[in-house]
Design a protein around this motif. Structure first.
Motif, PDB file in Angstrom:
ATOM      1  N   GLN A  12       0.813  -1.211   0.000  1.00  0.00           N
ATOM      2  CA  GLN A  12       0.000   0.000   0.000  1.00  0.00           C
ATOM      3  C   GLN A  12       0.851   1.267   0.000  1.00  0.00           C
ATOM      4  O   GLN A  12       0.448   2.291  -0.568  1.00  0.00           O
TER       5      GLN A  12
ATOM      6  N   CYS B 112      -4.062  -5.174  -2.048  1.00  0.00           N
ATOM      7  CA  CYS B 112      -3.717  -3.941  -1.345  1.00  0.00           C
ATOM      8  C   CYS B 112      -4.020  -2.728  -2.216  1.00  0.00           C
ATOM      9  O   CYS B 112      -4.444  -1.682  -1.716  1.00  0.00           O
TER      10      CYS B 112
ATOM     11  N   VAL C 293      -6.553   0.162  -0.724  1.00  0.00           N
ATOM     12  CA  VAL C 293      -6.108   1.537  -0.483  1.00  0.00           C
ATOM     13  C   VAL C 293      -6.804   2.503  -1.423  1.00  0.00           C
ATOM     14  O   VAL C 293      -7.146   3.634  -1.041  1.00  0.00           O
TER      15      VAL C 293
END
Length: 409
Positions: free
Chosen positions: A68, A119, A123
């Motif tokens: 992330q 991820c 995010v």
């Protein structure tokens, strides 16, 4: 209708946007929870113990956390769309690798690839929400997203148990690969780019590191972000501990564990539904503080029944924790992201890193602490919630101190 670079962004929370935000945000938890009831069968198939399979969780969380930090600033510079689609493609590939795994090492490799793709989805779900909404609308969007996404990790163990019973554990990974492909198709056809070119920032690697440092030192971000992360970390710790605790100690079958997770969805639904309504009356900070206090009460309740745990006593304790988590999650996230609209990707990335870092730490400690599973879970949830409460108190106090000044404007 797609939102193209440079065009005005859509501000109305439609069902299509909600589906996308919830799906992207839930993908990581879905990929983890759907395999929990199949842990005994996966272990038997690969010749490893359930404790060794814990590596598939901690490795996922670590890769998820680190990935992330890279995805966030890249999306602020180049936009959200290509990273969302690339991340979903990587997730599909990782899911197929998991389905083909013949050894624990190969399964861990697939889980790491899965995490690197998921991820990006997670995010950017928060960054996209920040692109489209702000203020109370942002809190409402995040709360509705949390309500919707709770169904995926809540019902996915039940789906995983049914799939494993009918077709074997490998089919679960192919199913989540299909879900990733559906999300990619929906995003490409209906959503498009939400971060216009005139809002993008150019950052070198050194500048990105410096920007992360400034965010980490900014109390407007780090205090609510760390508070949320500690409580969310406890949720993933519960997920990691569930097979050993509820199947080995409390005697639930894989199907019963799936039904149990599904039953807890209503708790998160209710809290997420109430959070923005309570916040309009009492304020984001006051309701967020109340949520953390409830989570702490849930952790302490686990200690109270540790001598003779039962399904009913454990459910009461974890239900209290989940309700508190359902309150602080959207409100604390909104507080952390609200001041950083131009750096929404970077701020969301650091928030995700903190959340998955806490999840990785909690999952690792739950498996190595020299305590029975229910005692170690109670210890970790109580400790994390207590620290979160201490960290969040300055957020509430700073708002209280600034309130008299703001009334004069």
């Amino acid at each position: 209708m797609s939102v193209h670079a440079g065009a005005p962004v859509e501000r109305r929370l439609t069902g299509g946007i909600l589906f996308l935000l919830a799906g992207l945000a839930a993908l990581g938890a879905l990929a983890t929870n759907i395999i929990l009831p199949a842990f005994p069968q996966i272990g038997a198939g690969l010749g490893v113990t359930s404790q060794e399979l814990g590596l598939t969780l901690s490795s996922f969380f670590i890769a998820f956390a680190i990935g992330q930090l890279i995805v966030g600033p890249l999306s602020d510079r180049f936009g959200r769309q290509w990273l969302v689609l690339s991340g979903l493609a990587v997730f599909v590939i990782g899911s197929v690798v998991c389905a083909m795994a013949g050894t624990l090492s190969f399964l861990i490799l697939g889980r790491v690839i899965q995490a690197l793709g998921a991820c990006a989805a997670s995010v950017l779900s928060r960054a996209i929400a920040r692109d489209l909404f702000e203020g109370e609308a942002l809190a409402r969007a995040l709360a509705l997203t949390m309500i919707a996404m709770a169904a995926a990790p809540g019902f996915s163990p039940l789906l995983g148990s049914a799939l494993e019973g009918l077709f074997g554990w490998r089919i679960t990974f192919l199913v989540v690969a299909g879900i990733g492909a559906v999300l990619a198709l929906h995003y490409a056809r209906r959503i498009g780019e939400t971060h216009p070119t005139d809002r993008r920032v150019t950052l070198s690697a050194v500048a990105v590191a410096a920007a992360y440092g400034r965010l980490a030192a900014d109390p407007r971000f780090i205090l609510p972000a760390l508070s949320v992360s500690l409580v969310i970390g406890g949720l993933f710790t519960f997920f990691a501990a569930a097979p050993a605790l509820m199947m080995s100690e409390l005697g639930l079958s894989g199907l019963e564990l799936g039904l149990y997770f599904a039953a807890t969805v209503g708790i998160v639904f209710t809290a997420g539904f109430l959070a923005p309504r309570l916040a309009r009356r009492q304020g984001l900070r006051a309701v967020g503080l109340f949520g953390i206090a409830l989570a702490l009460a849930g952790g302490l309740s686990m200690f109270a029944v540790a001598a003779a745990p039962s399904i009913s006593s454990f459910t009461a304790a974890i239900g209290l924790y989940l309700f508190g988590m359902g309150l602080i999650n959207p409100l604390g996230t909104a507080l952390a992201l609200q001041p950083f609209g131009q750096q929404a990707g970077l701020a969301s990335a650091l928030l995700g890193f903190l959340q998955m870092g806490c999840a990785a730490l909690g999952a690792s400690l739950a498996s190595i602490l020299p305590m029975p599973p229910h005692v170690s879970l109670a210890f970790l949830l109580t400790t994390g919630s207590a620290i979160a409460l201490l960290v969040f108190l300055p957020v509430v106090l700073s708002n209280a101190l600034s309130a008299p000044k703001s009334t004069g404007h």
